[in-house]
Scaffold this active site. Structure first.
Site, PDB file in Angstrom:
ATOM      1  N   ASP A 207     -21.704 102.355  47.781  1.00 28.82           N
ATOM      2  CA  ASP A 207     -21.883 104.276  46.551  1.00 28.82           C
ATOM      3  C   ASP A 207     -22.246 103.602  45.414  1.00 28.82           C
ATOM      4  O   ASP A 207     -21.709 102.459  44.910  1.00 28.82           O
ATOM      5  CB  ASP A 207     -20.931 104.388  47.022  1.00 28.82           C
ATOM      6  CG  ASP A 207     -21.027 106.091  45.604  1.00 28.82           C
ATOM      7  OD1 ASP A 207     -22.331 106.808  47.016  1.00 28.82           O
ATOM      8  OD2 ASP A 207     -21.061 106.711  45.388  1.00 28.82           O
ATOM      9  N   GLU A 272     -26.733 101.286  47.916  1.00 28.46           N
ATOM     10  CA  GLU A 272     -27.377 102.765  47.282  1.00 28.46           C
ATOM     11  C   GLU A 272     -28.126 102.256  46.366  1.00 28.46           C
ATOM     12  O   GLU A 272     -27.758 101.898  45.280  1.00 28.46           O
ATOM     13  CB  GLU A 272     -26.376 104.250  47.719  1.00 28.46           C
ATOM     14  CG  GLU A 272     -26.789 105.504  46.875  1.00 28.46           C
ATOM     15  CD  GLU A 272     -26.172 106.056  46.636  1.00 28.46           C
ATOM     16  OE1 GLU A 272     -26.631 107.608  46.221  1.00 28.46           O
ATOM     17  OE2 GLU A 272     -25.010 105.754  45.357  1.00 28.46           O
TER      18      GLU A 272
HETATM   19  O1  ISL Z   1     -27.752 113.477  43.821  1.00 32.45           O
HETATM   20  C1  ISL Z   1     -28.385 113.206  42.895  1.00 32.45           C
HETATM   21  C2  ISL Z   1     -29.513 113.799  41.440  1.00 32.45           C
HETATM   22  O2  ISL Z   1     -28.407 115.609  42.578  1.00 32.45           O
HETATM   23  C3  ISL Z   1     -27.599 111.851  43.197  1.00 32.45           C
HETATM   24  O3  ISL Z   1     -28.504 111.218  41.316  1.00 32.45           O
HETATM   25  C4  ISL Z   1     -27.336 111.008  43.402  1.00 32.45           C
HETATM   26  O4  ISL Z   1     -25.996 111.190  42.598  1.00 32.45           O
HETATM   27  C5  ISL Z   1     -27.245 109.455  43.303  1.00 32.45           C
HETATM   28  O5  ISL Z   1     -27.780 108.698  44.456  1.00 32.45           O
HETATM   29  C6  ISL Z   1     -25.506 109.111  43.787  1.00 32.45           C
HETATM   30  O6  ISL Z   1     -24.934 109.212  45.110  1.00 32.45           O
HETATM   31  C7  ISL Z   1     -23.626 109.209  45.202  1.00 32.45           C
HETATM   32  O7  ISL Z   1     -22.823 108.692  44.033  1.00 32.45           O
HETATM   33  C8  ISL Z   1     -22.239 109.539  43.603  1.00 32.45           C
HETATM   34  C9  ISL Z   1     -22.052 110.885  44.649  1.00 32.45           C
HETATM   35  O8  ISL Z   1     -21.729 112.457  43.951  1.00 32.45           O
HETATM   36  C10 ISL Z   1     -23.311 111.196  45.732  1.00 32.45           C
HETATM   37  O9  ISL Z   1     -22.945 111.801  46.410  1.00 32.45           O
HETATM   38  C11 ISL Z   1     -23.066 109.890  46.366  1.00 32.45           C
HETATM   39  O10 ISL Z   1     -23.937 109.743  47.186  1.00 32.45           O
HETATM   40  C12 ISL Z   1     -21.140 109.700  42.911  1.00 32.45           C
HETATM   41  O11 ISL Z   1     -20.343 108.725  43.728  1.00 32.45           O
END
Ligand code: ISL
Length: 531
Positions: A207, A272
């Protein structure tokens, strides 16, 4: 404990297909309305039948659920909502027996504010745990220490009244950012990786891989437009050039360290990596750290042939096998919703997946994509995503509604009341209706994934000349084409063509393949040698 599968089949991931399981909404085994590990185990046959190679399971660790599990309070546990560690072992064992690998989520950028480290850090500013997070005194005017903003909108700093210092959070205030310059943080994540590898996992989805390190001096970002915390989140984000808060090169050292750990277990690391410039991606993925990174650009395009070529051609040339392709996730409206919200949106999504399926790299489907699902219909006021609470349009509830397994109450997802309320799906949207039907969306994706296994490991040669509505390429004897237009199109082919995969209505004419609007096909040419 699950048997150690290390070194059985080295480097299993090139060309693999994954399936993202958004666990809360996949399958509920105990009627509490929340998807859980036993529920997932009970549905593994669906993934095996679809023909994926691995599943990526979203966080199931001990968490107060401020961000539905992406706020981890205990990394080496299973939250009781999702089951037990024994349930996890059972999942891994059953998955491996079906030849499915299991990739779990690692959330290293931040913890929950209920993590024991943060509780201690907040309670004792002089104590050992304080520096494992990022605390700073206020700016001279008493405001936040710099101008960084949260990905969820507003300042990335929250004041702790007791100590008079701010803590940094690139997401919710309840998700304090870890200080990756502190050796205890580095060591703790080594331990977490080993803990799950020893339980048999086959890899990690990292993440927010690009944000571990921040500028050492926490310098403010250059501001490029007006910023107001009341603006939509995406506009807030674009008001700054993110020079100092994300994508700092020190993260690469951590990736190398993790690579050494997972290599002993034949584990796969996919980041990610939210970076929309392919050259920036290449800097994040030099080859000796993360094996792959999610390439998000295809989720942010308008449906036009030139835009599609732009997000496929250059990244493929620069990154090849290091790409992780996906058209959707639990963070963004489902692809068929973005691309039309009707039959056309579903056809475009399948056509895009056909193009991705023949390219080098890993392909990840998001749960329900194989059913052609559009976003679920969440009633006004029933949304539960914290992002939706601050910016309704950015809310991520629509893509997170429960999987429709069958017709009837809660679409077979739970015997109770689903945690996230949404309108019932149509019978033909359910797995029960589609599985086993050749012409269903499930049938199309199933056949596509089978053909994907046959793609030769040859260079990608774009054969469309960079123009026109048909995007096409070949890899050795295998050819892939998608008609991006809403008009029928044709592409010239040799005489000895074998159609390996085709969406409905594709027909072979006189040395031409006829592609209805939004159709796609994969074919081989027997007499044909790679150029
Ligand atoms: O979803 C987004 C904007 O609305 C993206 O910016 C997203 O927050 C970003 O891709 C990071 O996502 C990941 O980390 C976040 C979590 O909320 C997401 O579900 C996860 O996929 C924080 O841990």
């Amino acid at each position: 404990m699950v048997a150690d599968r290390s070194r059985r089949r080295p480097t299993w991931w090139p060309g693999a297909t994954g399936y993202e399981v958004y666990l809360r909404s996949f399958a509920d085994s105990d009627g509490d309305g929340v998807g859980d590990l036993p529920g997932l185990t009970g549905r593994l046959h669906h993934l095996a039948e679809l023909g994926v190679d691995f599943l990526w399971v979203t966080p199931f660790y001990g968490s107060p659920m401020a961000d539905w599990g992406y706020d981890v309070a205990d990394h080496c546990s299973v939250d009781p909502t999702f089951g037990t560690l024994d349930d996890f072992d059972e999942l891994v064992e059953r998955a491996h027996a079906l030849d499915l690998r299991v990739v779990v989520d690692l959330v290293p950028n931040h913890t929950s504010d209920q993590h024991p480290w943060f509780l201690s850090a907040r309670a004792d500013p002089e104590g050992d745990h304080r520096d494992r997070y990022i605390w700073r005194d206020p700016a001279p005017d008493g405001g936040p220490p710099n101008n960084w903003i949260s990905h969820f909108g507003g300042s990335a700093w929250t004041l702790d009244e007791a100590s008079g210092q701010y803590h940094l959070h690139l997401f919710l205030p309840e998700q304090p950012d870890l200080n990756w310059r502190h050796p205890a943080v580095v060591e703790e994540f080594d331990r977490i990786l080993r803990f799950w590898l020893e339980r048999g996992v086959d890899g990690f989805r990292i993440d927010m891989a690009g944000t571990l390190f921040k500028d050492r001096d926490l310098r403010s970002n250059p501001q490029v437009a007006d910023w107001d915390p009341a603006q939509p989140i995406w506009e807030q984000w674009q008001a700054f050039e993110h020079r100092h808060d994300v994508l700092q090169p020190e993260s690469l050292d951590i990736f190398r360290r993790w690579r050494a750990i997972v290599d002993d277990h034949d584990g796969y690391l996919m980041g990610e990596t939210f970076e929309l410039d392919p050259h920036g991606m290449a800097r994040l993925l030099p080859g000796d750290g993360l094996h792959g990174g999610f390439w998000f650009a295809p989720m942010h395009i308008r449906w036009r042939a030139d835009a599609i070529r732009r997000v496929l051609v250059e990244p493929t040339a620069l990154l090849g096998d290091r790409l992780v392709w996906a058209t959707g996730s639990h963070d963004i409206a489902r692809a068929p919703t973005r691309l039309g919200a009707d039959a056309a949106g579903r056809q475009r999504t399948l056509a895009l997946n056909v193009l991705l399926a023949g390219l080098p790299g890993v392909l990840v489907l998001y749960q329900g994509e194989e059913l052609g699902l559009v976003d679920g219909d969440v009633p006004e006021g029933a949304g539960l995503d914290p992002v939706g609470a601050t910016d309704g349009a950015a809310g991520r509830d629509g893509c997170r509604t429960p999987m429709p397994w069958s017709q009837g109450p809660a679409n077979g997802f739970t015997t109770g009341a689903p945690w996230l309320r949404s309108a019932e799906r149509q019978p033909e949207e359910t797995a029960a209706h589609q599985v086993g039907r050749r012409e269903s969306w499930f049938g199309h994706y199933q056949r596509l994934l089978a053909v994907r296994r046959q793609v030769p490991d040859e260079p990608v040669d774009w054969i469309d000349g960079g123009e026109g509505p048909v995007v096409a390429y070949r890899r050795g004897v295998m050819h892939v084409a998608a008609n991006t237009s809403d008009e029928a199109s044709a592409i010239e082919v040799d005489a000895d063509v074998t159609l390996e995969f085709a969406t409905p209505g594709v027909a072979l004419g006189e040395q031409a393949l006829l592609l209805p609007p939004r159709a796609a096909a994969i074919w081989t040419t027997t007499g044909d040698e790679p150029a």
